[in-house]
Design a protein around this motif. Structure first.
Motif, PDB file in Angstrom:
ATOM      1  N   ILE A   8      32.827  17.097   7.321  1.00  0.00           N
ATOM      2  CA  ILE A   8      33.986  16.679   6.615  1.00  0.00           C
ATOM      3  C   ILE A   8      34.200  15.920   6.174  1.00  0.00           C
ATOM      4  O   ILE A   8      33.463  14.811   5.693  1.00  0.00           O
ATOM      5  CB  ILE A   8      34.605  16.485   7.453  1.00  0.00           C
ATOM      6  N   ILE A   9      34.236  16.320   4.590  1.00  0.00           N
ATOM      7  CA  ILE A   9      34.167  15.591   3.053  1.00  0.00           C
ATOM      8  C   ILE A   9      35.760  15.165   2.955  1.00  0.00           C
ATOM      9  O   ILE A   9      36.685  15.746   3.058  1.00  0.00           O
ATOM     10  CB  ILE A   9      33.243  16.014   1.959  1.00  0.00           C
ATOM     11  N   LEU A  10      35.756  13.683   1.757  1.00  0.00           N
ATOM     12  CA  LEU A  10      36.894  14.049   1.356  1.00  0.00           C
ATOM     13  C   LEU A  10      37.056  14.616  -0.015  1.00  0.00           C
ATOM     14  O   LEU A  10      36.662  14.462  -0.724  1.00  0.00           O
ATOM     15  CB  LEU A  10      37.045  12.420   0.866  1.00  0.00           C
ATOM     16  N   LYS A  11      37.658  15.445  -0.151  1.00  0.00           N
ATOM     17  CA  LYS A  11      38.155  15.756  -1.084  1.00  0.00           C
ATOM     18  C   LYS A  11      39.489  16.127  -1.520  1.00  0.00           C
ATOM     19  O   LYS A  11      38.453  16.019  -3.531  1.00  0.00           O
ATOM     20  CB  LYS A  11      38.489  18.076  -0.628  1.00  0.00           C
ATOM     21  N   SER A  12      40.142  15.254  -1.700  1.00  0.00           N
ATOM     22  CA  SER A  12      41.519  14.509  -3.233  1.00  0.00           C
ATOM     23  C   SER A  12      41.553  13.409  -1.596  1.00  0.00           C
ATOM     24  O   SER A  12      41.997  13.755  -1.716  1.00  0.00           O
ATOM     25  CB  SER A  12      42.471  15.538  -2.833  1.00  0.00           C
ATOM     26  N   ARG A  13      42.129  13.139  -2.906  1.00  0.00           N
ATOM     27  CA  ARG A  13      43.238  11.607  -2.344  1.00  0.00           C
ATOM     28  C   ARG A  13      44.197  11.701  -2.183  1.00  0.00           C
ATOM     29  O   ARG A  13      44.465  12.494  -3.531  1.00  0.00           O
ATOM     30  CB  ARG A  13      42.803  10.618  -3.355  1.00  0.00           C
ATOM     31  N   PRO A  49      43.497   4.407  12.175  1.00  0.00           N
ATOM     32  CA  PRO A  49      45.183   4.118  11.095  1.00  0.00           C
ATOM     33  C   PRO A  49      44.274   3.844   9.099  1.00  0.00           C
ATOM     34  O   PRO A  49      44.569   4.190   8.366  1.00  0.00           O
ATOM     35  CB  PRO A  49      46.208   3.404  11.002  1.00  0.00           C
ATOM     36  N   TYR A  50      43.554   2.964  10.121  1.00  0.00           N
ATOM     37  CA  TYR A  50      43.049   1.746   8.523  1.00  0.00           C
ATOM     38  C   TYR A  50      42.362   3.129   7.815  1.00  0.00           C
ATOM     39  O   TYR A  50      42.143   2.888   6.840  1.00  0.00           O
ATOM     40  CB  TYR A  50      42.256   0.848   9.143  1.00  0.00           C
ATOM     41  N   LEU A  51      41.880   3.877   8.206  1.00  0.00           N
ATOM     42  CA  LEU A  51      41.193   5.110   7.186  1.00  0.00           C
ATOM     43  C   LEU A  51      42.397   5.440   6.313  1.00  0.00           C
ATOM     44  O   LEU A  51      41.463   5.852   5.198  1.00  0.00           O
ATOM     45  CB  LEU A  51      40.551   5.847   8.186  1.00  0.00           C
ATOM     46  N   ARG A  52      43.478   5.968   6.139  1.00  0.00           N
ATOM     47  CA  ARG A  52      44.315   5.983   5.505  1.00  0.00           C
ATOM     48  C   ARG A  52      44.582   5.005   3.949  1.00  0.00           C
ATOM     49  O   ARG A  52      44.155   5.304   2.783  1.00  0.00           O
ATOM     50  CB  ARG A  52      45.451   6.189   5.549  1.00  0.00           C
ATOM     51  N   GLY A  53      43.655   3.692   4.240  1.00  0.00           N
ATOM     52  CA  GLY A  53      43.745   2.982   3.207  1.00  0.00           C
ATOM     53  C   GLY A  53      41.993   3.161   2.627  1.00  0.00           C
ATOM     54  O   GLY A  53      42.125   3.380   0.805  1.00  0.00           O
ATOM     55  N   ARG A  54      40.945   3.744   3.213  1.00  0.00           N
ATOM     56  CA  ARG A  54      40.071   4.223   2.509  1.00  0.00           C
ATOM     57  C   ARG A  54      39.826   5.516   1.323  1.00  0.00           C
ATOM     58  O   ARG A  54      39.240   5.968   0.565  1.00  0.00           O
ATOM     59  CB  ARG A  54      38.623   4.009   3.326  1.00  0.00           C
ATOM     60  N   MET A  55      41.175   5.712   1.919  1.00  0.00           N
ATOM     61  CA  MET A  55      40.960   7.108   1.049  1.00  0.00           C
ATOM     62  C   MET A  55      41.634   7.156  -0.281  1.00  0.00           C
ATOM     63  O   MET A  55      41.357   8.496  -1.417  1.00  0.00           O
ATOM     64  CB  MET A  55      42.766   8.274   1.758  1.00  0.00           C
ATOM     65  N   SER A  56      42.648   6.124  -0.401  1.00  0.00           N
ATOM     66  CA  SER A  56      42.670   5.626  -1.755  1.00  0.00           C
ATOM     67  C   SER A  56      42.011   4.733  -2.789  1.00  0.00           C
ATOM     68  O   SER A  56      40.722   3.940  -1.444  1.00  0.00           O
ATOM     69  CB  SER A  56      44.231   4.707  -1.314  1.00  0.00           C
ATOM     70  N   ALA A  58      42.682   2.212  -4.426  1.00  0.00           N
ATOM     71  CA  ALA A  58      43.296   0.707  -4.455  1.00  0.00           C
ATOM     72  C   ALA A  58      42.163  -0.630  -3.795  1.00  0.00           C
ATOM     73  O   ALA A  58      41.978   0.114  -2.559  1.00  0.00           O
ATOM     74  CB  ALA A  58      45.054   0.056  -3.855  1.00  0.00           C
ATOM     75  N   LYS A  59      42.538  -1.381  -4.012  1.00  0.00           N
ATOM     76  CA  LYS A  59      41.171  -2.598  -3.548  1.00  0.00           C
ATOM     77  C   LYS A  59      41.949  -3.724  -2.372  1.00  0.00           C
ATOM     78  O   LYS A  59      43.189  -2.909  -2.134  1.00  0.00           O
ATOM     79  CB  LYS A  59      41.841  -4.326  -4.467  1.00  0.00           C
ATOM     80  N   SER A  60      41.129  -3.269  -1.815  1.00  0.00           N
ATOM     81  CA  SER A  60      40.940  -3.430  -0.157  1.00  0.00           C
ATOM     82  C   SER A  60      40.129  -4.232   0.569  1.00  0.00           C
ATOM     83  O   SER A  60      39.127  -4.962  -0.726  1.00  0.00           O
ATOM     84  CB  SER A  60      40.989  -2.916   0.268  1.00  0.00           C
ATOM     85  N   TYR A  61      39.751  -5.125   1.638  1.00  0.00           N
ATOM     86  CA  TYR A  61      38.538  -5.388   1.927  1.00  0.00           C
ATOM     87  C   TYR A  61      37.064  -4.540   2.143  1.00  0.00           C
ATOM     88  O   TYR A  61      36.076  -5.087   2.637  1.00  0.00           O
ATOM     89  CB  TYR A  61      38.833  -6.131   3.448  1.00  0.00           C
ATOM     90  N   ILE A  62      37.486  -3.001   1.940  1.00  0.00           N
ATOM     91  CA  ILE A  62      36.500  -2.787   2.047  1.00  0.00           C
ATOM     92  C   ILE A  62      36.538  -1.145   1.190  1.00  0.00           C
ATOM     93  O   ILE A  62      37.534  -0.462   0.430  1.00  0.00           O
ATOM     94  CB  ILE A  62      36.491  -1.520   4.125  1.00  0.00           C
ATOM     95  N   GLU A  63      35.118  -0.934   0.834  1.00  0.00           N
ATOM     96  CA  GLU A  63      35.329   0.151  -0.631  1.00  0.00           C
ATOM     97  C   GLU A  63      35.872   1.341   0.005  1.00  0.00           C
ATOM     98  O   GLU A  63      36.019   2.123   1.045  1.00  0.00           O
ATOM     99  CB  GLU A  63      33.545   0.145  -0.990  1.00  0.00           C
ATOM    100  N   PRO A  64      36.560   2.306  -0.775  1.00  0.00           N
ATOM    101  CA  PRO A  64      37.397   3.236  -0.840  1.00  0.00           C
ATOM    102  C   PRO A  64      35.991   4.731  -0.601  1.00  0.00           C
ATOM    103  O   PRO A  64      35.168   4.916  -1.181  1.00  0.00           O
ATOM    104  CB  PRO A  64      37.889   3.678  -1.583  1.00  0.00           C
ATOM    105  N   PHE A  65      36.789   5.479   0.367  1.00  0.00           N
ATOM    106  CA  PHE A  65      35.686   6.795   0.866  1.00  0.00           C
ATOM    107  C   PHE A  65      35.520   7.161  -0.954  1.00  0.00           C
ATOM    108  O   PHE A  65      36.610   6.669  -1.739  1.00  0.00           O
ATOM    109  CB  PHE A  65      36.315   7.835   1.197  1.00  0.00           C
ATOM    110  N   LYS A  66      34.582   7.605  -0.819  1.00  0.00           N
ATOM    111  CA  LYS A  66      33.947   8.727  -2.431  1.00  0.00           C
ATOM    112  C   LYS A  66      34.129  10.145  -2.151  1.00  0.00           C
ATOM    113  O   LYS A  66      33.996  10.944  -1.481  1.00  0.00           O
ATOM    114  CB  LYS A  66      32.476   8.686  -3.024  1.00  0.00           C
ATOM    115  N   LEU A  67      35.030  10.612  -3.753  1.00  0.00           N
ATOM    116  CA  LEU A  67      35.641  12.310  -3.491  1.00  0.00           C
ATOM    117  C   LEU A  67      34.425  12.499  -3.314  1.00  0.00           C
ATOM    118  O   LEU A  67      33.311  12.209  -3.532  1.00  0.00           O
ATOM    119  CB  LEU A  67      36.549  12.561  -4.808  1.00  0.00           C
ATOM    120  N   GLY A  68      33.708  13.746  -2.183  1.00  0.00           N
ATOM    121  CA  GLY A  68      33.056  14.717  -1.950  1.00  0.00           C
ATOM    122  C   GLY A  68      31.678  14.429  -1.051  1.00  0.00           C
ATOM    123  O   GLY A  68      31.133  14.638  -0.944  1.00  0.00           O
ATOM    124  N   GLU A  69      32.119  12.879  -0.675  1.00  0.00           N
ATOM    125  CA  GLU A  69      31.399  12.524   0.714  1.00  0.00           C
ATOM    126  C   GLU A  69      31.680  12.496   2.126  1.00  0.00           C
ATOM    127  O   GLU A  69      33.178  12.469   1.910  1.00  0.00           O
ATOM    128  CB  GLU A  69      31.070  11.129   0.199  1.00  0.00           C
TER     129      GLU A  69
END
Length: 334
Positions: A8-13, A49-56, A58-69
């Motif tokens: 399962i990959i992140l297709k879009s933000r 719930p915190y996974l929602r933050g990694r889908m955008s 926005a600057k956060s305490y952990i890097e965002p997910f990359k599209l297509g990965e």
């Protein structure tokens, strides 16, 4: 090589609340473990719930997910093949892994878990990051004292159910906030909460909290933010402590909502409000897990799980967190 490994990959933000369209299922070749590697089969997937933050982005305490990965979260997996001396076939491990049916790893960051000592699912919940977040946030920031009043928002969720129980063990009067009458009853009967409030049917939350907390609020474990937190802070005591764990009420907002300015009540009452992530207390993991396991073994702690079955259901299980469909920890059994 057979194309039999679903990923399962992140297709879009997402803009606002995520949908299934933000994810995509792809088929990959089933991997083969190389030198020093192990082949893993996913057994349980944690959705949080915190996974929602990694889908955008926005600057956060952990890097965002990359599209297509692939999306990554807490997973319990079984070792199917091993070329690593630290792991044997049949071992079960937990760690941050990709949303894949099968994957290889060099073993770094993985921890062996014992399904005979406790159900494997608990290593993603009360004996995993969930339990650690609850215990360490409450003890290191909340610093509960016997006789104090502890209020927990999102109390029927994975972290909230543990926070309330730990607070009771430490002698607090515990009040929970949840979103259904069923959850309110569960908090009181299963998890030992002294009082619980259904925020969805309560007209005036500030008054309801005042009634449930006649001596005011000494500790507020904040999982939701928003108007609920405004109402709790209006009842805050002098020298209160607020562990800020989450803010699910605004995770899907496209604009940051404006509410009461908190500086005045916090300043007037010399209140400590501290945001945290569980990794802030990593050096305390061993002692915390030992204490949680001891209490669980002694019957002083219990837990609730909402288990969805099927790898294909992972995105739906994640999305259901934002409508409050889970009681306790939300997991997918593959």
């Amino acid at each position: 090589m057979n194309m039999e490994n679903k990923t399962i990959i992140l297709k879009s933000r997402p803009t606002g609340e995520p949908t299934v369209d933000n994810f995509e299922f792809v088929n990959e070749p089933k991997p083969v473990a190389g030198k020093g590697e192990i082949l893993l089969k996913t057994l349980y997937v944690s959705v949080d719930p915190y996974l929602r933050g990694r889908m955008s982005e926005a600057k956060s305490y952990i890097e965002p997910f990359k599209l297509g990965e692939p999306v990554v979260s807490g997973i319990v997996a079984e070792v199917l093949e091993s070329h690593n001396d630290d792991f044997q076939v049949g071992d079960c491990v937990s760690g941050m892994l990709a949303w894949k049916e099968f994957q290889t790893s060099d073993g770094k960051g993985l921890h062996k878990v014992d399904g005979n000592a406790a159900p494997l699912s608990t290593y993603l919940g009360i004996l995993g990051m969930t339990g650690l977040t609850a215990y360490l946030g409450l003890t290191k920031i909340g610093k509960p004292k016997e006789g104090e009043t502890l209020v927990v928002s999102g109390a029927a969720g994975a972290v909230g159910t543990v926070v309330g129980q730990v607070g009771k063990i430490m002698g607090c009067q515990v009040v929970g906030i949840a979103g259904t009458d069923e959850k309110v009853e569960m908090l009181k009967t299963k998890f030992g909460y002294d009082e619980a409030i259904n925020y969805k049917t309560t007209v005036n939350m500030q008054e309801a909290i005042a009634e449930a907390c006649p001596d005011g609020v000494d500790i507020y474990f904040d999982n939701v933010g928003g108007e609920i937190s405004d109402a709790v802070i209006a009842n805050i005591n002098r020298h209160a402590r607020i562990p800020l764990c989450g803010s699910i009420s605004v995770y899907n907002s496209t604009e940051m909502p404006v509410g009461p300015r908190l500086q005045v009540p916090l300043l007037r009452n010399s209140v400590l409000m501290q945001g945290f992530i569980v990794f802030d207390f990593a050096e305390h993991y061993p002692e915390a897990l030992m204490q949680l396991a001891t209490w669980l073994g002694e019957g002083k702690l219990t837990y609730e799980e909402t288990v969805v079955e099927g790898f294909d259901k992972i995105p739906e299980a994640f999305l259901s967190l934002f409508s409050g469909k889970n009681k306790g920890k939300m997991l997918v059994k593959v």
